[in-house]
Design a protein around this motif. Structure first.
Motif, short mmCIF file in Angstrom:
data_model
loop_
_atom_site.label_atom_id
_atom_site.label_comp_id
_atom_site.label_asym_id
_atom_site.label_seq_id
_atom_site.Cartn_x
_atom_site.Cartn_y
_atom_site.Cartn_z
N LEU B 114 -6.27 -0.91 19.60
CA LEU B 114 -6.48 -0.08 18.28
C LEU B 114 -5.42 -0.95 17.37
N CYS B 115 -5.95 -1.24 16.15
CA CYS B 115 -5.18 -1.74 15.20
C CYS B 115 -5.30 -0.52 14.04
N LEU B 116 -4.06 0.10 13.77
CA LEU B 116 -4.31 0.98 12.51
C LEU B 116 -3.23 0.28 11.27
N VAL B 117 -3.93 0.48 10.37
CA VAL B 117 -3.40 -0.18 9.00
C VAL B 117 -2.89 0.87 8.39
N PRO B 118 -1.49 0.71 7.92
CA PRO B 118 -1.06 1.83 6.92
C PRO B 118 -1.41 2.01 5.58
N CYS B 119 -1.06 3.11 4.86
CA CYS B 119 -1.71 3.45 3.60
C CYS B 119 -0.56 3.23 2.40
N ASP B 120 -1.11 3.18 1.18
CA ASP B 120 -0.06 3.05 0.23
C ASP B 120 0.42 4.60 -0.11
N THR B 121 1.20 4.71 -1.20
CA THR B 121 1.66 6.00 -1.43
C THR B 121 0.57 7.00 -2.06
N GLN B 122 -0.52 6.54 -2.44
CA GLN B 122 -1.67 7.33 -2.78
C GLN B 122 -2.58 7.82 -1.48
N GLY B 123 -2.44 7.11 -0.42
CA GLY B 123 -3.35 7.56 0.63
C GLY B 123 -4.59 6.44 0.87
N ARG B 124 -4.19 5.20 0.22
CA ARG B 124 -5.17 4.36 0.32
C ARG B 124 -4.96 3.22 1.27
N VAL B 125 -5.61 2.68 2.21
CA VAL B 125 -5.26 1.70 2.93
C VAL B 125 -4.73 0.39 2.09
N ARG B 126 -3.75 -0.27 2.71
CA ARG B 126 -3.18 -1.23 2.05
C ARG B 126 -3.99 -2.65 2.19
N THR B 145 -12.35 5.97 6.55
CA THR B 145 -12.69 7.31 5.77
C THR B 145 -13.20 6.82 4.49
N HIS B 146 -14.24 7.47 3.82
CA HIS B 146 -14.70 7.09 2.48
C HIS B 146 -13.67 7.36 1.33
N ALA B 147 -12.98 8.52 1.80
CA ALA B 147 -11.96 9.17 0.94
C ALA B 147 -11.04 10.10 1.89
N SER B 148 -9.88 9.90 1.53
CA SER B 148 -8.76 10.94 2.18
C SER B 148 -8.97 12.30 1.87
N ASN B 149 -8.86 12.92 3.03
CA ASN B 149 -8.89 14.54 2.96
C ASN B 149 -7.57 15.01 2.64
N VAL B 150 -6.63 14.05 2.39
CA VAL B 150 -5.29 14.91 1.90
C VAL B 150 -5.08 14.39 0.44
N SER B 151 -5.08 13.28 0.16
CA SER B 151 -4.80 12.91 -1.41
C SER B 151 -6.21 12.98 -2.11
N GLY B 152 -7.45 12.69 -1.32
CA GLY B 152 -8.61 12.49 -2.41
C GLY B 152 -8.70 10.84 -2.74
N SER B 340 3.23 7.80 4.59
CA SER B 340 2.96 6.94 3.49
C SER B 340 3.02 7.85 2.20
N LEU B 341 2.63 9.03 2.30
CA LEU B 341 2.76 10.12 1.30
C LEU B 341 4.01 10.70 1.15
N GLY B 342 4.95 10.45 1.93
CA GLY B 342 6.23 11.03 2.02
C GLY B 342 6.33 12.67 2.11
N SER B 343 5.45 13.06 2.96
CA SER B 343 5.33 14.51 3.15
C SER B 343 5.55 15.06 4.32
N LEU B 344 6.25 14.27 5.14
CA LEU B 344 6.66 14.81 6.33
C LEU B 344 8.05 15.75 6.45
N PRO B 345 8.20 16.57 7.26
CA PRO B 345 7.29 16.96 8.42
C PRO B 345 6.38 18.08 8.30
#
Lengths: 107, 377
Positions: B114-126, B145-152, B340-345
């Protein structure tokens, strides 16, 4: 007022657990006061329905809304199921003690 | 108590299509129809639903549309039904657990890398990292995912999937957050498989969804059982969609979804009006002092934010119980994107609009937020 349901609602990101306690009536300010005894309590009476959050020394956090029939408790990951059962028993004892004056339902 | 304002449409829409409840009830109370089993006098609800949903997803062949209980089942049927043994699967940090957990399970069973590609600060894959991983790993499958369920944030699916096809891989699109909102054409987007759910922006009942399977792709059945046809076989029939639809279908719910799809066809909504309200909401949140996760470009009517001095979960409880504003807080079942969004934890507070969200709803939500933020800790 009686405790009528205990429901695990979420395992949190940090490994802690979130449990909901449901009563047969709305939580009163008096009940909140007893829960918060000896602990820090953030209370916001200005909201249309006041919010409270209690920080107990043992790490347990309890929050709810005055007048609402349920509240949530956050248990640190170190708490065992036995500890959680003890807290539910503590709640029942508190609710069954007449002199605490917490059995009056919110009108 | 003020009137309820429902801003949790990215979880499940409310209200649903007008008349949906009556339609489901009517179908439950009539003599049931089941193709190949007991015909009965009623019309075939699966057929109507399949045809409408297939058309919505840009497919001209309803037989390639498998009816499911929702996107989670659709994704599992796809991920466990493809021959991925020993292959690499590419996905992203923007995914919902309905994608991540089946992939983690396959990895745990040592069936896939499994290879998971990180996102940018808006929630789109880099994009560059996606391209690099596609070229290096040559994944057998990419799931997005067509659109992020967190950022839209909406992904440029056609471009991302084209790169996967160039390297010889298949593609699976999770359109849970977009079906019913954005035009979807599986072929144009380059989706070999496409999962959707009925209970979000399609305005249908929970317990409904679909999986589009491009002609030429064969999935091994994950669930097997009765089909009402070819009962003499020890294996599932080869015909689609029967091959992937064992058991008694939720006919009344699919009739309900067909109803909702028909209602939407007859009552198109203004995406720009919904975007205007999203803009009002975003401006109001920023003016009130919220830290809004900014999203440029194409997006769904979802907005995530955090509040100074308030934990997201506490704010959510107060908004709902004290101000009647129903929203969602926390990680939103998409745990990886928050780094990526800086919203942890604690995750975010999420408002998600629908075609039914009014200006008054926006005003009430913003009033509640202002009250919350002006309260001192």
């Amino acid at each position: 007022m009686k405790l009528i349901d205990v429901r695990k609602i979420e395992d949190c990101f940090d490994g802690s657990a979130r449990i909901e306690y449901r009563f047969d009536g709305g939580i009163t300010q008096s009940f909140m006061g007893h829960l918060a005894s000896g602990s820090r309590c953030d209370f916001f009476p200005e909201f249309p329905m006041p919010f409270f959050k209690i920080f107990r020394e043992d790490g347990l956090q309890i929050k709810g809304i005055i007048g609402s029939p349920d509240m949530e408790a956050y248990f640190p990951r170190s708490w065992t199921d036995e500890n959680k059962n003890e807290f539910a028993a503590e709640l029942r004892r508190l609710l069954e003690t007449p002199e605490t004056g917490i059995n009056e339902l919110v009108k | 108590m003020p009137p309820l304002v429902y801003l949790n449409n990215a979880a499940t829409s409310f209200p649903k299509a007008p008349g949906l409840g009556e339609e489901v009830r009517a179908r439950i109370e009539e003599v049931p129809y089941h193709a190949g089993r007991s015909g009965g006098p009623a019309k075939d609800p699966q057929r109507s639903c399949r045809e409408r949903l297939s058309g919505l997803l840009g497919s001209s062949d309803p037989a390639r549309l498998v009816l499911t209980s929702g996107a989670t089942e659709s994704l599992n049927i796809a991920l466990h039904g493809l021959p991925l043994e020993g292959q690499t699967v590419l996905s992203t940090a923007a995914e919902h657990n309905s994608v991540l957990r089946p992939l983690y399970l396959l990895r745990k069973k040592k069936k896939i890398d499994l290879c998971l590609v990180p996102c940018d600060t808006q929630g789109r894959v880099r994009r560059e990292e996606w391209r690099r991983q596609v070229r290096e790993k040559r994944p057998a499958l990419a799931v997005l995912t067509h659109a992020s369920n967190v950022s839209g944030a909406v992904h440029p699916v056609a471009e991302l999937f084209a790169e996967v096809h160039e390297s010889g891989g298949l593609t699976l699109l999770d359109s849970s957050q977009t079906a019913g909102l954005l035009p979807i054409d599986a072929n144009r987007l380059g989706a070999d498989l496409l999962a959707c759910t009925g209970h979000k922006y399609l305005l249908g009942p929970p317990g409904t969804g679909g999986l589009y399977v491009r002609p030429g792709i064969e999935l091994a059945p994950v669930f097997v059982g009765g089909t009402g046809v070819r009962s003499d076989l020890q294996e599932m029939p080869s015909e689609m969609p029967t091959r992937l639809e064992p058991g008694t279908p939720a006919s009344a719910l699919f009739a309900g979804l067909a109803w909702s799809l028909e209602w939407q066809e007859q009552n198109p909504f203004s995406f720009s009006a919904m975007n205007d309200r999203l803009g009002q909401l975003e401006s109001g949140l920023q003016e009130a002092g919220a830290r809004v996760i900014r999203v440029d470009g194409e997006r769904t009517p979802v907005i995530s934010f955090t509040l100074p001095r308030w934990e997201a979960a506490d704010a959510g409880m107060i908004l709902e119980r004290s101000f009647g504003v129903i929203c969602r807080t926390g990680l939103h079942c998409a745990p990886l994107i928050h780094e990526s969004l800086g919203s942890l934890p604690g995750g975010t507070i999420r408002f998600s609009l629908s075609r039914f969200t009014s200006d008054d709803d926006i005003a009430q939500a913003l009033d509640a937020l202002r009250c919350l933020l002006h309260e001192t800790h």
